[in-house]
Design a protein around this motif. Structure first.
Motif, mmCIF file in Angstrom:
data_model
loop_
_atom_site.group_PDB
_atom_site.id
_atom_site.type_symbol
_atom_site.label_atom_id
_atom_site.label_comp_id
_atom_site.label_asym_id
_atom_site.label_seq_id
_atom_site.Cartn_x
_atom_site.Cartn_y
_atom_site.Cartn_z
ATOM 1 N N GLU A 69 0.828 -1.195 0.000
ATOM 2 C CA GLU A 69 0.000 0.000 0.000
ATOM 3 C C GLU A 69 0.869 1.254 0.000
ATOM 4 O OE1 GLU A 69 -3.138 -0.089 -0.366
ATOM 5 O OE2 GLU A 69 -3.539 -2.217 -0.038
ATOM 6 N N LYS A 70 0.207 2.380 -0.140
ATOM 7 C CA LYS A 70 0.874 3.683 -0.093
ATOM 8 C C LYS A 70 1.588 3.866 1.246
ATOM 9 C CE LYS A 70 -0.477 8.585 -0.127
ATOM 10 N NZ LYS A 70 -1.621 9.501 -0.225
ATOM 11 N N ALA A 71 2.735 4.540 1.214
ATOM 12 C CA ALA A 71 3.498 4.921 2.414
ATOM 13 C C ALA A 71 3.960 3.737 3.243
ATOM 14 C CB ALA A 71 2.666 5.870 3.281
ATOM 15 N N THR A 72 4.409 2.666 2.568
ATOM 16 C CA THR A 72 4.979 1.539 3.303
ATOM 17 C C THR A 72 6.499 1.489 3.182
ATOM 18 O OG1 THR A 72 4.432 0.153 1.380
ATOM 19 C CG2 THR A 72 2.922 0.071 3.254
ATOM 20 N N PRO A 202 2.263 -2.634 6.431
ATOM 21 C CA PRO A 202 1.899 -1.248 6.766
ATOM 22 C C PRO A 202 2.739 -0.735 7.934
ATOM 23 C CG PRO A 202 0.206 -2.768 7.513
ATOM 24 C CD PRO A 202 1.162 -3.576 6.692
ATOM 25 N N LEU A 203 2.840 0.578 8.058
ATOM 26 C CA LEU A 203 3.609 1.168 9.154
ATOM 27 C C LEU A 203 2.959 0.851 10.492
ATOM 28 C CD1 LEU A 203 4.480 4.714 7.749
ATOM 29 C CD2 LEU A 203 5.928 2.701 7.833
ATOM 30 N N ASP A 204 3.787 0.631 11.503
ATOM 31 C CA ASP A 204 3.278 0.427 12.858
ATOM 32 C C ASP A 204 3.859 1.499 13.775
ATOM 33 O OD1 ASP A 204 5.923 -0.326 13.260
ATOM 34 O OD2 ASP A 204 5.488 -2.463 13.351
ATOM 35 N N GLU A 205 3.447 1.467 15.031
ATOM 36 C CA GLU A 205 3.848 2.514 15.974
ATOM 37 C C GLU A 205 5.363 2.547 16.175
ATOM 38 O OE1 GLU A 205 2.550 4.203 20.406
ATOM 39 O OE2 GLU A 205 1.816 2.273 19.697
ATOM 40 N N GLN A 235 -4.875 5.247 9.072
ATOM 41 C CA GLN A 235 -4.538 4.001 8.382
ATOM 42 C C GLN A 235 -5.615 2.944 8.610
ATOM 43 O OE1 GLN A 235 -0.274 2.263 7.884
ATOM 44 N NE2 GLN A 235 -1.053 1.308 9.723
ATOM 45 N N GLU A 236 -6.102 2.886 9.838
ATOM 46 C CA GLU A 236 -7.163 1.927 10.170
ATOM 47 C C GLU A 236 -8.461 2.255 9.428
ATOM 48 O OE1 GLU A 236 -9.532 0.213 14.114
ATOM 49 O OE2 GLU A 236 -7.770 1.489 14.362
ATOM 50 N N LYS A 237 -8.801 3.533 9.365
ATOM 51 C CA LYS A 237 -10.027 3.930 8.662
ATOM 52 C C LYS A 237 -9.911 3.668 7.168
ATOM 53 C CE LYS A 237 -12.035 7.282 11.858
ATOM 54 N NZ LYS A 237 -13.258 6.442 12.034
ATOM 55 N N GLU A 242 -13.419 3.433 5.100
ATOM 56 C CA GLU A 242 -14.201 4.573 5.560
ATOM 57 C C GLU A 242 -13.721 5.860 4.889
ATOM 58 O OE1 GLU A 242 -14.569 4.862 9.830
ATOM 59 O OE2 GLU A 242 -14.474 2.676 10.048
ATOM 60 N N ILE A 243 -12.441 5.896 4.548
ATOM 61 C CA ILE A 243 -11.855 7.021 3.832
ATOM 62 C C ILE A 243 -10.924 6.479 2.756
ATOM 63 C CG2 ILE A 243 -11.967 8.619 5.799
ATOM 64 C CD1 ILE A 243 -8.960 8.083 6.249
ATOM 65 N N THR A 244 -10.519 7.340 1.806
ATOM 66 C CA THR A 244 -9.513 6.947 0.821
ATOM 67 C C THR A 244 -8.126 7.120 1.453
ATOM 68 O OG1 THR A 244 -9.258 9.175 -0.095
ATOM 69 C CG2 THR A 244 -11.025 7.801 -1.008
ATOM 70 N N THR A 245 -7.100 6.835 0.677
ATOM 71 C CA THR A 245 -5.731 6.965 1.198
ATOM 72 C C THR A 245 -5.136 8.353 0.957
ATOM 73 O OG1 THR A 245 -4.837 6.070 -0.866
ATOM 74 C CG2 THR A 245 -5.250 4.504 0.922
ATOM 75 N N LYS A 246 -5.955 9.308 0.484
ATOM 76 C CA LYS A 246 -5.432 10.646 0.192
ATOM 77 C C LYS A 246 -4.824 11.307 1.430
ATOM 78 C CE LYS A 246 -8.443 11.659 -3.734
ATOM 79 N NZ LYS A 246 -9.588 12.464 -4.231
ATOM 80 N N SER A 247 -5.476 11.158 2.572
ATOM 81 C CA SER A 247 -4.971 11.784 3.796
ATOM 82 C C SER A 247 -3.887 10.940 4.461
ATOM 83 C CB SER A 247 -6.114 12.014 4.787
ATOM 84 O OG SER A 247 -6.684 10.774 5.178
ATOM 85 N N LEU A 248 -3.723 9.713 3.994
ATOM 86 C CA LEU A 248 -2.711 8.821 4.563
ATOM 87 C C LEU A 248 -1.379 9.137 3.897
ATOM 88 C CD1 LEU A 248 -2.874 6.498 6.653
ATOM 89 C CD2 LEU A 248 -2.851 4.908 4.745
ATOM 90 N N ASP A 249 -0.854 10.288 4.258
ATOM 91 C CA ASP A 249 0.298 10.858 3.566
ATOM 92 C C ASP A 249 1.429 11.079 4.558
ATOM 93 O OD1 ASP A 249 2.128 12.311 2.115
ATOM 94 O OD2 ASP A 249 0.638 13.575 1.155
ATOM 95 N N LEU A 250 2.441 10.205 4.511
ATOM 96 C CA LEU A 250 3.554 10.306 5.454
ATOM 97 C C LEU A 250 4.368 11.575 5.207
ATOM 98 C CD1 LEU A 250 4.635 8.617 7.808
ATOM 99 C CD2 LEU A 250 6.244 7.566 6.218
#
Length: 305
Positions: A69-72, A202-205, A235-237, A242-250
């Motif tokens: 996925e994006k930002a991995t 995916p990224l984790d804490e 990332q969970e949403k 529930e949302i697209t990955t547009k806001s999932l921007d590292l």
């Protein structure tokens, strides 16, 4: 000890793999003309298991396909592997206008004669570099035909209209691909068979903490926890659609943190780096609600730095 090997030691990389890297670097020195293409990533890739998979594949003479996925961290991993092995990097970002001419080369008029202006794949093959094939699942058929020849076990590029090109024994190709992007397509079986595939997690804490410690060591723990939590919530949403990955921007996340360190109010920074990446009003409201729960509007820059 070289900086690269200090990094490998900190990551806990298997000693046999480290010895293999040292032998590889000694066997294949880089020419002075290509040394400018060697560079260290801003933040080297974090993750022992994935690094060991990549290192082992390269030592075995294989090409790698990084899928996820994006930002991995696909491109960061590719850059880190090139840095570890001390190889020059040749980047190819695939899009609709990339064909065989851009990859292998085109004829040009120089010094009153027609000469071949070598493309990225040609130069990588010739100089034993690491070719990063970005968004390989966007490659059109003309480019795919070049990739089939380049990645073949015979290690000879033989495409009609060009001379035969032998690959340097140190040359490796690392493809990256995201799932479900507009303009992407499924890779055919013959092309996939030419790679070892690493599925990027995916990224984790833990990884987010590492990245923030590296980029903003002066940031207070409360800020690091808040921004890591914000990214993981989004990332969970996104995983639940529930949302697209547009806001999932590292990049946006770290850009926002950077503006806070300059004196911008934290919530204003988050709006620029995360919230405003959404152009659908309903999605934007969801992302904004998540941001408010993690980054209170009353916070000031000195609360985080």
């Amino acid at each position: 000890m070289n900086e690269e090997f200090v990094f490998l030691e900190r990551q806990g990389i298997n000693e046999k793999l480290v010895e293999g890297i040292k032998e590889f670097r000694k066997r294949y020195p880089v020419s002075d003309t290509e040394s400018t293409r060697r560079s260290k990533p801003l933040i080297p890739f974090f993750g022992r298991e994935i690094l060991e998979m990549g290192i082992a594949g390269i030592l075995q003479g294989e090409n790698l396909l990084l899928a996820g996925e994006k930002a991995t961290g696909k491109n960061v991993l590719a850059e880190t592997l090139a840095w570890i092995f001390g190889r020059p990097v040749y980047n190819v970002s695939f899009h609709v206008n990339i064909g065989s001419a851009e990859l292998i080369g085109t004829d040009t008029f120089r010094n009153n004669e027609v000469t071949l202006r070598k493309g990225s794949i040609y130069r990588c093959a010739e100089n034993g570099g690491f070719g990063v094939l970005d968004e390989i699942n966007m490659a059109k058929n003309d480019a795919v035909s070049v990739l089939h020849a380049t990645l073949d076990y015979r290690r000879i590029i033989d495409v009609p209209g060009y001379e035969r090109i032998g690959l340097h024994p140190a040359a490796r190709f690392i493809g990256t691909m995201n799932y479900g992007y507009a303009g992407t397509r499924e890779l055919n079986e013959a092309l996939v068979s030419r790679f070892l595939v690493i599925d990027m997690p995916p990224l984790d804490e833990k990884t987010l903490d590492y990245l923030m410690d590296e980029m903003y060591p002066e940031m207070k723990p409360v800020g690091k926890a808040a921004f890591a939590g914000l990214y993981l919530d989004l990332q969970e949403k996104a995983a639940r659609a529930e949302i697209t990955t547009k806001s999932l921007d590292l990049r946006g996340l770290f850009g926002a943190i950077g503006t806070i360190s300059r004196g911008l109010a934290p919530y204003s920074a988050v709006r620029m780096g995360i919230v405003n990446k959404c152009f659908d009003i309903f999605e934007k409201e969801i992302v904004e609600d998540v941001a408010r729960t993690r980054i209170p509007e009353e916070w000031k820059p000195e609360d985080l730095f």
